[in-house]
Design a protein around this motif. Sequence first.
Motif, mmCIF file in Angstrom:
data_model
loop_
_atom_site.group_PDB
_atom_site.id
_atom_site.type_symbol
_atom_site.label_atom_id
_atom_site.label_comp_id
_atom_site.label_asym_id
_atom_site.label_seq_id
_atom_site.Cartn_x
_atom_site.Cartn_y
_atom_site.Cartn_z
ATOM 1 N N LYS A 120 0.186 -0.122 -37.344
ATOM 2 C CA LYS A 120 0.048 1.029 -37.837
ATOM 3 C C LYS A 120 -1.386 1.644 -38.227
ATOM 4 O O LYS A 120 -1.607 2.009 -39.476
ATOM 5 N N PRO A 121 -2.417 1.783 -37.107
ATOM 6 C CA PRO A 121 -3.556 2.496 -37.385
ATOM 7 C C PRO A 121 -3.273 3.735 -37.600
ATOM 8 O O PRO A 121 -2.276 4.534 -37.284
ATOM 9 N N GLU A 122 -4.382 4.597 -38.124
ATOM 10 C CA GLU A 122 -4.362 6.087 -38.428
ATOM 11 C C GLU A 122 -4.491 6.514 -37.040
ATOM 12 O O GLU A 122 -3.637 7.723 -36.681
ATOM 13 N N ILE A 123 -5.322 6.207 -35.972
ATOM 14 C CA ILE A 123 -5.519 6.979 -34.830
ATOM 15 C C ILE A 123 -5.474 5.701 -33.877
ATOM 16 O O ILE A 123 -6.565 4.513 -33.790
ATOM 17 N N GLN A 124 -4.647 6.094 -32.715
ATOM 18 C CA GLN A 124 -4.947 5.385 -31.723
ATOM 19 C C GLN A 124 -5.259 6.028 -30.254
ATOM 20 O O GLN A 124 -4.572 6.690 -29.840
ATOM 21 N N LEU A 125 -6.385 5.643 -29.813
ATOM 22 C CA LEU A 125 -6.932 6.189 -28.414
ATOM 23 C C LEU A 125 -6.343 5.445 -27.053
ATOM 24 O O LEU A 125 -6.210 4.388 -27.332
ATOM 25 N N VAL A 126 -5.897 6.462 -26.470
ATOM 26 C CA VAL A 126 -5.259 5.949 -25.080
ATOM 27 C C VAL A 126 -5.972 6.475 -23.886
ATOM 28 O O VAL A 126 -6.176 7.853 -23.964
ATOM 29 N N ILE A 127 -6.110 5.875 -22.795
ATOM 30 C CA ILE A 127 -6.749 6.505 -21.481
ATOM 31 C C ILE A 127 -5.746 6.204 -20.614
ATOM 32 O O ILE A 127 -5.468 5.017 -20.451
ATOM 33 N N VAL B 290 -11.935 2.665 -35.478
ATOM 34 C CA VAL B 290 -10.980 2.971 -34.578
ATOM 35 C C VAL B 290 -10.953 1.503 -33.881
ATOM 36 O O VAL B 290 -11.785 1.197 -33.441
ATOM 37 N N GLY B 291 -9.651 1.283 -33.533
ATOM 38 C CA GLY B 291 -9.444 -0.197 -32.947
ATOM 39 C C GLY B 291 -9.748 0.022 -31.510
ATOM 40 O O GLY B 291 -10.204 0.871 -30.924
ATOM 41 N N PRO B 292 -9.304 -1.097 -30.709
ATOM 42 C CA PRO B 292 -9.366 -1.244 -29.285
ATOM 43 C C PRO B 292 -8.696 0.118 -28.702
ATOM 44 O O PRO B 292 -7.792 0.693 -29.108
ATOM 45 N N THR C 172 3.325 0.642 -31.699
ATOM 46 C CA THR C 172 2.259 0.357 -32.909
ATOM 47 C C THR C 172 2.467 1.123 -34.176
ATOM 48 O O THR C 172 1.976 0.572 -35.256
ATOM 49 N N GLY C 173 3.359 1.961 -34.366
ATOM 50 C CA GLY C 173 3.541 2.860 -35.494
ATOM 51 C C GLY C 173 2.275 3.562 -36.000
ATOM 52 O O GLY C 173 2.147 3.976 -37.312
ATOM 53 N N CYS C 174 1.474 4.198 -35.280
ATOM 54 C CA CYS C 174 0.171 4.850 -35.526
ATOM 55 C C CYS C 174 0.526 6.178 -36.178
ATOM 56 O O CYS C 174 1.484 6.641 -35.846
ATOM 57 N N ARG C 175 -0.277 6.615 -36.826
ATOM 58 C CA ARG C 175 0.059 8.238 -37.340
ATOM 59 C C ARG C 175 -0.328 9.199 -36.309
ATOM 60 O O ARG C 175 0.343 10.212 -36.347
ATOM 61 N N VAL C 176 -1.346 8.729 -35.606
ATOM 62 C CA VAL C 176 -1.851 9.852 -34.565
ATOM 63 C C VAL C 176 -2.341 9.126 -33.182
ATOM 64 O O VAL C 176 -2.796 8.168 -33.376
ATOM 65 N N VAL C 177 -1.672 9.477 -31.973
ATOM 66 C CA VAL C 177 -2.010 9.170 -30.891
ATOM 67 C C VAL C 177 -2.904 10.029 -30.065
ATOM 68 O O VAL C 177 -2.390 11.225 -30.006
ATOM 69 N N CYS C 178 -3.937 9.763 -29.476
ATOM 70 C CA CYS C 178 -4.815 10.649 -28.557
ATOM 71 C C CYS C 178 -4.770 9.945 -27.071
ATOM 72 O O CYS C 178 -5.602 9.108 -27.185
ATOM 73 N N ILE C 179 -4.226 10.607 -26.199
ATOM 74 C CA ILE C 179 -4.385 10.161 -25.065
ATOM 75 C C ILE C 179 -5.065 11.085 -24.229
ATOM 76 O O ILE C 179 -4.786 12.490 -24.067
ATOM 77 N N LEU C 180 -6.084 10.552 -23.459
ATOM 78 C CA LEU C 180 -6.894 11.352 -22.323
ATOM 79 C C LEU C 180 -6.439 11.033 -21.091
ATOM 80 O O LEU C 180 -6.216 9.774 -20.862
ATOM 81 N N VAL C 181 -6.009 12.213 -20.314
ATOM 82 C CA VAL C 181 -5.273 11.870 -19.119
ATOM 83 C C VAL C 181 -5.833 12.945 -18.295
ATOM 84 O O VAL C 181 -6.076 14.207 -18.410
ATOM 85 N N GLY C 182 -5.874 12.375 -16.695
ATOM 86 C CA GLY C 182 -6.178 13.365 -15.810
ATOM 87 C C GLY C 182 -5.242 14.196 -15.438
ATOM 88 O O GLY C 182 -4.077 14.121 -15.281
ATOM 89 N N LEU D 199 -5.114 14.542 -39.336
ATOM 90 C CA LEU D 199 -4.657 13.567 -40.246
ATOM 91 C C LEU D 199 -4.648 13.976 -41.652
ATOM 92 O O LEU D 199 -3.701 13.720 -42.399
ATOM 93 N N SER D 200 -5.523 15.153 -41.994
ATOM 94 C CA SER D 200 -5.471 15.728 -43.364
ATOM 95 C C SER D 200 -4.384 16.644 -43.579
ATOM 96 O O SER D 200 -3.663 16.636 -44.617
ATOM 97 N N VAL D 201 -4.035 17.328 -42.523
ATOM 98 C CA VAL D 201 -2.750 18.134 -42.739
ATOM 99 C C VAL D 201 -1.310 17.433 -42.688
ATOM 100 O O VAL D 201 -0.550 18.027 -43.067
ATOM 101 N N GLY D 202 -1.401 16.598 -41.682
ATOM 102 C CA GLY D 202 -0.186 15.656 -41.397
ATOM 103 C C GLY D 202 0.628 16.295 -40.295
ATOM 104 O O GLY D 202 1.735 16.654 -40.465
#
Length: 305
Positions: A165-172, A203-205, A224-234, A290-293
Amino acid sequence: MNQEELKTMIAQLLREMTPGKEPMVKASEYRPTTQEQERDTKTGTDSAPMLEDISKIDLRKLYLVESPSDEQGYRHLREKTPARLGMGRSGPRYKTLTQLRFRADHAAAQDSVFMEIGPEFARDNGLIFTRTLCESRDQYLTRPDLGRGFDQENGEIIATKLPKKPEIQLVIGDGLSSAAILANAMDCAKAIIQGLKAAGKTVGPILYVKNARVGAGDAVGDLTGCRVVCILVGERPGLVSAESMSAYITYAPHRGIPESKRTVVSNIHRQGTPAVEAGAHIAELLLKILSVGASGVDLAGGGVH
């Protein structure tokens, strides 16, 4: 005129055109390459100059129209777009340079789609390596659904190695352009982390996903139950750039979430928005989401209340 007479005539013409060199005529007697010729070939010391790498030519500055009525005015407009304008023609056809550049860009796009990024990319950059259900690159291209999920083994890697349950999970994810990830992903990710840290967010791993579709981030949200996921993708490469990357940000990600719920930052590449600049912008977006939800169309409407 028989074949031998024809070969003799062609050889004589070639001698006159290239004095001092014995011409090689098709179907003529074989003569092995001399050591001097072989050395010149290897060292590039032949009298003919080395050709310029046409893929390095800036399309915004390439202008091949002969005898234009307003060259300076057109060049001024040309600098605003990499579209293939002002390419000129040779009779009814494209010029040779135009055709060769088109083929070079098309080849770069194909290479970017089929090139695979190995586990060493994740290892060298401190990322957690996983892969989707796709067993090959060909299957990835023909089965988009398999690029959105994980098998039990990779699901366990995500569930155990990423924080709960992280606030933000970064994915590539490599997506449709491995070249885009190699060129932009790490610079962009570092800028995102720096921007979030400046705002007091940790930010975690970072997770790396091979053969990933955008929907792989939704599966990460479930695991993971994260609040927000951000995936960088080609992104799907085109004839202007084979290195374009996008960031897809989703609030409360889960499998089956509508595409309209995503916020997207696109055209991240050296001819578009540079990776570091995009990363700073993405960090601001993440804080706002995150602030707006909310993300996507909900973000435009002011979020949830």
